[in-house]
Write an enzyme that holds these catalytic residues in place. Structure first.
Site, PDB file in Angstrom:
ATOM      1  N   LYS A 158      26.206  43.573  21.667  1.00  0.00           N
ATOM      2  CA  LYS A 158      26.183  44.987  21.275  1.00  0.00           C
ATOM      3  C   LYS A 158      26.259  45.149  19.762  1.00  0.00           C
ATOM      4  O   LYS A 158      26.901  44.366  19.082  1.00  0.00           O
ATOM      5  CB  LYS A 158      27.414  45.720  21.856  1.00  0.00           C
ATOM      6  CG  LYS A 158      27.410  45.937  23.348  1.00  0.00           C
ATOM      7  CD  LYS A 158      28.622  46.799  23.740  1.00  0.00           C
ATOM      8  CE  LYS A 158      28.559  47.189  25.200  1.00  0.00           C
ATOM      9  NZ  LYS A 158      29.710  48.018  25.607  1.00  0.00           N
ATOM     10  N   HIS A 208      30.690  55.132  35.018  1.00  0.00           N
ATOM     11  CA  HIS A 208      31.027  55.552  33.669  1.00  0.00           C
ATOM     12  C   HIS A 208      31.995  56.723  33.765  1.00  0.00           C
ATOM     13  O   HIS A 208      31.636  57.798  34.238  1.00  0.00           O
ATOM     14  CB  HIS A 208      29.754  55.968  32.920  1.00  0.00           C
ATOM     15  CG  HIS A 208      30.007  56.371  31.506  1.00  0.00           C
ATOM     16  ND1 HIS A 208      29.296  57.352  30.872  1.00  0.00           N
ATOM     17  CD2 HIS A 208      30.907  55.922  30.614  1.00  0.00           C
ATOM     18  CE1 HIS A 208      29.760  57.484  29.641  1.00  0.00           C
ATOM     19  NE2 HIS A 208      30.731  56.635  29.463  1.00  0.00           N
ATOM     20  N   GLU A 287      34.126  52.815  24.252  1.00  0.00           N
ATOM     21  CA  GLU A 287      34.009  53.501  22.971  1.00  0.00           C
ATOM     22  C   GLU A 287      34.624  54.897  23.038  1.00  0.00           C
ATOM     23  O   GLU A 287      34.955  55.385  24.123  1.00  0.00           O
ATOM     24  CB  GLU A 287      32.563  53.545  22.461  1.00  0.00           C
ATOM     25  CG  GLU A 287      31.520  53.940  23.474  1.00  0.00           C
ATOM     26  CD  GLU A 287      30.090  53.588  23.023  1.00  0.00           C
ATOM     27  OE1 GLU A 287      29.384  54.536  22.673  1.00  0.00           O
ATOM     28  OE2 GLU A 287      29.687  52.407  23.027  1.00  0.00           O
ATOM     29  N   ASN A 289      34.305  59.022  21.513  1.00  0.00           N
ATOM     30  CA  ASN A 289      33.511  60.034  20.816  1.00  0.00           C
ATOM     31  C   ASN A 289      34.454  61.040  20.165  1.00  0.00           C
ATOM     32  O   ASN A 289      35.387  61.514  20.803  1.00  0.00           O
ATOM     33  CB  ASN A 289      32.572  60.741  21.786  1.00  0.00           C
ATOM     34  CG  ASN A 289      31.649  59.755  22.468  1.00  0.00           C
ATOM     35  OD1 ASN A 289      31.106  58.859  21.825  1.00  0.00           O
ATOM     36  ND2 ASN A 289      31.486  59.880  23.766  1.00  0.00           N
ATOM     37  N   ARG A 291      33.710  64.001  18.964  1.00  0.00           N
ATOM     38  CA  ARG A 291      33.124  65.351  18.955  1.00  0.00           C
ATOM     39  C   ARG A 291      33.424  66.074  20.272  1.00  0.00           C
ATOM     40  O   ARG A 291      33.887  65.474  21.234  1.00  0.00           O
ATOM     41  CB  ARG A 291      31.615  65.222  18.825  1.00  0.00           C
ATOM     42  CG  ARG A 291      31.021  64.428  19.997  1.00  0.00           C
ATOM     43  CD  ARG A 291      29.517  64.457  20.079  1.00  0.00           C
ATOM     44  NE  ARG A 291      29.075  63.880  21.342  1.00  0.00           N
ATOM     45  CZ  ARG A 291      28.935  62.595  21.596  1.00  0.00           C
ATOM     46  NH1 ARG A 291      29.227  61.700  20.653  1.00  0.00           N
ATOM     47  NH2 ARG A 291      28.542  62.180  22.781  1.00  0.00           N
TER      48      ARG A 291
HETATM   49  C1  MV4 Z   1      28.465  48.081  28.849  1.00  0.00           C
HETATM   50  C2  MV4 Z   1      27.849  47.938  30.123  1.00  0.00           C
HETATM   51  C3  MV4 Z   1      28.233  46.848  30.897  1.00  0.00           C
HETATM   52  N1  MV4 Z   1      29.130  45.960  30.438  1.00  0.00           N
HETATM   53  N2  MV4 Z   1      29.373  47.180  28.440  1.00  0.00           N
HETATM   54  C4  MV4 Z   1      25.749  51.728  27.396  1.00  0.00           C
HETATM   55  C5  MV4 Z   1      25.968  52.734  26.341  1.00  0.00           C
HETATM   56  C6  MV4 Z   1      27.233  52.393  25.673  1.00  0.00           C
HETATM   57  N3  MV4 Z   1      28.015  53.583  25.579  1.00  0.00           N
HETATM   58  C7  MV4 Z   1      27.875  51.326  26.484  1.00  0.00           C
HETATM   59  N4  MV4 Z   1      26.963  50.997  27.529  1.00  0.00           N
HETATM   60  C8  MV4 Z   1      27.244  50.012  28.406  1.00  0.00           C
HETATM   61  N5  MV4 Z   1      28.172  49.102  28.038  1.00  0.00           N
HETATM   62  C9  MV4 Z   1      29.676  46.151  29.220  1.00  0.00           C
HETATM   63  N6  MV4 Z   1      30.550  45.235  28.778  1.00  0.00           N
HETATM   64  C10 MV4 Z   1      26.917  48.895  30.519  1.00  0.00           C
HETATM   65  C11 MV4 Z   1      26.611  49.935  29.662  1.00  0.00           C
HETATM   66  C12 MV4 Z   1      25.643  50.883  30.132  1.00  0.00           C
HETATM   67  C13 MV4 Z   1      26.018  52.203  30.360  1.00  0.00           C
HETATM   68  C14 MV4 Z   1      27.292  52.680  30.142  1.00  0.00           C
HETATM   69  C15 MV4 Z   1      27.615  53.985  30.352  1.00  0.00           C
HETATM   70  C16 MV4 Z   1      26.649  54.865  30.822  1.00  0.00           C
HETATM   71  C17 MV4 Z   1      25.390  54.429  31.049  1.00  0.00           C
HETATM   72  C18 MV4 Z   1      25.042  53.100  30.813  1.00  0.00           C
HETATM   73  C19 MV4 Z   1      23.742  52.677  31.073  1.00  0.00           C
HETATM   74  C20 MV4 Z   1      23.410  51.375  30.854  1.00  0.00           C
HETATM   75  C21 MV4 Z   1      24.347  50.483  30.372  1.00  0.00           C
END
Ligand code: MV4
Length: 445
Positions: A158, A208, A287, A289, A291
């Protein structure tokens, strides 16, 4: 107390902020680009200033024009809404330098939390569970390989400056690491002007889930529970609900208090959202945000707390108007993002709304800047309305949502209304069985 706010945004969120200002007896200044001269947010504001041409760089991202507009109109504060300048630490700093209040956290906190490694380290230090991964940036393919072997595949590479899913690459085996590493670096360099990357264990099928927090300048911090934002497509949320059906009230209460305490210890001031991935009954911080978020209304629906008013009160130096004990969760709420997009291809659809009829009735709220004859310009985000519905439980909420979607008429442009009708009828959605990959699996890319 703040007397006049300049709203540095457009569309439904500008109107949402205007409404909070009216409720608080605060005067409003709208800003707009040339193509937005007839927009509803301009009509509803007490005053308005044209800040430049249609292109966002020249108007809604035009820092000198926005700050000048605030000074000329005698505004005390600037509300950035979301998107545009809302998480730009430099902008927050400039606003303050000009003797104005930035309605959001301090510039240094925006910058710290915008650095994903720093944010993760900070949250781990104050006791929140984080996704396992590298302690800091990973600076070579060899180091990435060594870390990955130790952690076990699959891993995710990332971008430190990333977020919203850009600059992210999965490596399922050692062979994938060099390409995933190099690609993440290159994409991050281009997208964020910062090519540093880090490594995380890749969670295959998470949900999520994000927690809403509010913190004032007196060390009071509360949480308003969580939102389940798993139904997304290409990192764009499509449908959000509160509460998440996977968390129990006892877990929410304990975990929420832990987050609020942590945020207060950090000295964070403002509204904020902590994002987590949920897998195997556990939440892992990814993470934060800094806002106001698009989906804040579902939290307002189940708590009765006006998040935008609280945000303005916090920025004015007032205390939070409620304590954690006064936060009561009641019922269920769902938000459907109505984008001006083809519901099958998701191609944006600009044009003129020729006929508009908005749903209503028990449990229905629509946040939108639409009106009969309004123009949807091609230059901005395709979100044109948010249909927010609540009910005493999820089942009643879904029934009201289906009823509202049938009532909704938006002619002249393509919208996601038909997609939401399909989602709300989907048996897995009805049962609450979905993860972040569900929409893409069912409705394709
Ligand atoms: C991840 C993950 C799987 N494993 N981290 C995508 C956006 C960013 N905010 C973080 N994201 C992800 N991090 C780990 N270690 C999968 C995603 C991810 C995702 C996360 C939240 C909402 C939608 C997503 C779509 C694809 C991948």
């Amino acid at each position: 107390m703040i007397k006049k706010i300049l709203i540095a945004n457009r569309g439904e969120i500008a109107i949402r902020i205007l409404r909070a200002c009216k409720d608080l007896n605060i005067s409003t200044v709208a800003v707009h680009s040339t193509v937005d001269a007839d927009a509803m947010h301009v009509r509803l504001a007490d005053e308005s200033v044209c800040i430049g041409p249609a292109q966002p760089r020249e108007s809604y991202l035009n820092v000198p024009a926005i700050i000048s507009a605030a000074c000329v109109t005698g505004a005390d504060a600037i509300h950035p809404g979301f998107g545009f300048l809302s998480e730009n630490a430099m902008f927050a700093h400039m606003v303050k330098e000009h003797g104005l209040i930035f309605i959001g956290p301090k510039a240094d906190q925006i910058a710290m939390i915008g650095d994903k490694i720093m944010a993760k380290k900070t949250m781990a230090r104050i006791g929140l569970p984080v996704v396992s991964g590298s302690d800091g940036t990973v600076t070579s393919i060899e180091k990435a390989l060594r870390m990955a072997e130790k952690m076990g595949f699959p891993v995710l590479i990332k971008a430190t400056g990333g977020g919203g899913g850009r600059g992210m690459n999965v490596a399922r085996s050692p062979q994938d690491v060099p390409l995933a590493y190099e690609t993440a670096r290159r994409e991050a360099g281009i997208a964020f002007g910062n090519d540093s990357v880090y490594l995380e264990k890749y969670l295959e099928n998470p949900r999520h889930i994000e927690f809403q927090i509010l913190a004032d300048q007196f060390g009071n911090a509360i949480h308003l529970g969580e939102r389940d934002c798993s139904l997304q497509r290409r990192n764009q949320k499509v449908w959000e609900e509160a509460p998440s059906i996977v968390l129990t009230p006892a877990f929410r209460d304990e975990f929420g208090r832990k987050i609020a305490t942590a945020i207060s210890q950090l000295g964070y001031v403002g509204v904020g959202t902590l994002e987590f991935l949920y897998e195997n009954d556990q939440l892992f911080f990814i993470e934060m945000n800094t806002r106001l978020q698009v989906e804040h209304p579902i939290t307002e629906m189940i708590t009765g707390c006006d998040i935008v008013c609280e945000q303005i009160l916090i920025a004015s130096g007032e205390k939070l108007s409620l304590t954690q004990e006064e936060v009561k969760f009641s019922g269920h709420a769902i938000e459907c993002r109505i984008n001006a997009e083809n519901p099958a291809t998701f191609i944006p659809s600009a044009g003129t709304v020729s006929n508009y009829h908005c749903p209503g009735g028990p449990g229905v709220r629509v946040d939108s800047a639409l009106y009969d004859g309004c123009k949807i310009p091609p230059y901005y985000d395709s979100l044109i309305a948010k249909l927010i519905v609540c009910g005493r439980d999820r089942q009643q909420c879904l029934a009201r949502l289906r009823r509202a979607l049938r009532e909704y008429v938006i002619d002249g442009v393509d919208t996601l209304v038909p997609l939401h009708q399909k989602i709300s009828d989907n048996p897995n959605v009805v049962e609450g069985k979905f993860d972040i990959h569900f929409l893409e699996k069912i409705f394709g890319n």
